[in-house]
Design an enzyme around this catalytic site. Sequence first.
Site, PDB file in Angstrom:
ATOM      1  N   HIS A  23      31.481  18.861  53.855  1.00 56.19           N
ATOM      2  CA  HIS A  23      30.830  19.340  55.080  1.00 56.19           C
ATOM      3  C   HIS A  23      29.810  20.430  54.732  1.00 56.19           C
ATOM      4  CE1 HIS A  23      34.878  18.354  57.193  1.00 56.19           C
ATOM      5  NE2 HIS A  23      34.010  17.468  57.652  1.00 56.19           N
ATOM      6  N   LYS A  47      44.698  15.764  68.979  1.00 57.45           N
ATOM      7  CA  LYS A  47      44.645  15.283  67.593  1.00 57.45           C
ATOM      8  C   LYS A  47      45.669  15.997  66.709  1.00 57.45           C
ATOM      9  CE  LYS A  47      40.056  13.364  66.584  1.00 57.45           C
ATOM     10  NZ  LYS A  47      38.872  13.511  65.706  1.00 57.45           N
ATOM     11  N   ARG A  96      29.616   8.988  54.033  1.00 55.38           N
ATOM     12  CA  ARG A  96      30.094   9.075  52.645  1.00 55.38           C
ATOM     13  C   ARG A  96      30.058   7.726  51.958  1.00 55.38           C
ATOM     14  NH1 ARG A  96      35.502  11.765  54.690  1.00 55.38           N
ATOM     15  NH2 ARG A  96      35.020  10.066  56.109  1.00 55.38           N
ATOM     16  N   SER A 134      38.843  15.760  55.153  1.00 56.31           N
ATOM     17  CA  SER A 134      39.802  16.799  55.569  1.00 56.31           C
ATOM     18  C   SER A 134      41.219  16.240  55.497  1.00 56.31           C
ATOM     19  CB  SER A 134      39.516  17.235  57.010  1.00 56.31           C
ATOM     20  OG  SER A 134      38.236  17.787  57.106  1.00 56.31           O
TER      21      SER A 134
HETATM   22  O1  PNS Z   1      35.194  15.005  62.339  1.00 65.12           O
HETATM   23  P1  PNS Z   1      35.282  13.764  63.173  1.00 65.12           P
HETATM   24  O2  PNS Z   1      36.686  13.611  63.700  1.00 65.12           O
HETATM   25  O3  PNS Z   1      34.759  12.554  62.455  1.00 65.12           O
HETATM   26  O4  PNS Z   1      34.316  13.984  64.460  1.00 65.12           O
HETATM   27  C1  PNS Z   1      34.280  13.047  65.503  1.00 65.12           C
HETATM   28  C2  PNS Z   1      33.452  13.570  66.684  1.00 65.12           C
HETATM   29  C3  PNS Z   1      33.910  14.967  67.092  1.00 65.12           C
HETATM   30  C4  PNS Z   1      32.001  13.626  66.304  1.00 65.12           C
HETATM   31  C5  PNS Z   1      33.628  12.548  67.865  1.00 65.12           C
HETATM   32  O5  PNS Z   1      34.992  12.334  68.057  1.00 65.12           O
HETATM   33  C6  PNS Z   1      33.041  13.038  69.176  1.00 65.12           C
HETATM   34  O6  PNS Z   1      31.838  13.142  69.311  1.00 65.12           O
HETATM   35  N1  PNS Z   1      33.896  13.319  70.169  1.00 65.12           N
HETATM   36  C7  PNS Z   1      33.483  13.826  71.465  1.00 65.12           C
HETATM   37  C8  PNS Z   1      33.749  12.824  72.575  1.00 65.12           C
HETATM   38  C9  PNS Z   1      32.562  11.910  72.786  1.00 65.12           C
HETATM   39  O7  PNS Z   1      31.439  12.334  73.023  1.00 65.12           O
HETATM   40  N2  PNS Z   1      32.839  10.596  72.708  1.00 65.12           N
HETATM   41  C10 PNS Z   1      31.826   9.577  72.836  1.00 65.12           C
HETATM   42  C11 PNS Z   1      30.992   9.463  71.580  1.00 65.12           C
HETATM   43  S1  PNS Z   1      30.865   7.838  71.095  1.00 65.12           S
END
Ligand code: PNS
Length: 170
Positions: A23, A47, A96, A134
């Site tokens: 990150h 989560k 990645r 992570s």
């Molecule tokens: O670190 P991660 O878990 O890969 O991040 C995922 C994240 C936070 C980017 C994604 O879960 C997110 O944007 N969640 C917010 C809810 C949302 O907007 N959902 C619709 C997007 S398709």
Amino acid sequence: MAEPTARIIAIYPGSFDPITNGHLALIARGSRLVDRLIVSILSNEAKQPLFSVEERVDMLEEVLKPYPNVEVGLFGGLLVDYAAERGANLILRGIRAISDYEYELQMALMNRRLRPNIETAFLMAGEAYSFISSHLVKEVASLGGNVSGLVPPSIEARLKHRFQQRSVRI
Ligand code: PNS
């Protein structure tokens, strides 16, 4: 007269539970491409994170101090609504490996459908970081493995402390 160049305000969203060197490398590279970068933690206790939102904010603020145009944010609900609230015009994500691509493409297309004026840009992870997540860092740390070089030293110390404290296993 030349038109003033539009400012790029980007959101780099994620769970950051915890932030890894992967990150961090992406933030360092991304911060050079945009005017402001808001590294934004999804506040989603469903989560069952290892670190609370407050701890993750603390951790990010600590390791992001050297980057003057990077700040820490927190959001719940839809990412694109939060991005609009913060005046952001870009979402930054890292890829990645090819396995990340499908999920990232789906999210980018959904986000574009929801708010077409917010663009998503991807940076390829550096080859040294392409295996770091992570989740794996937590698993290795929980089993007593060495995670030095995978996370910043302050995060390594917090992981050690957390697993000593709770004797939790991922
Ligand atoms: O670190 P991660 O878990 O890969 O991040 C995922 C994240 C936070 C980017 C994604 O879960 C997110 O944007 N969640 C917010 C809810 C949302 O907007 N959902 C619709 C997007 S398709």
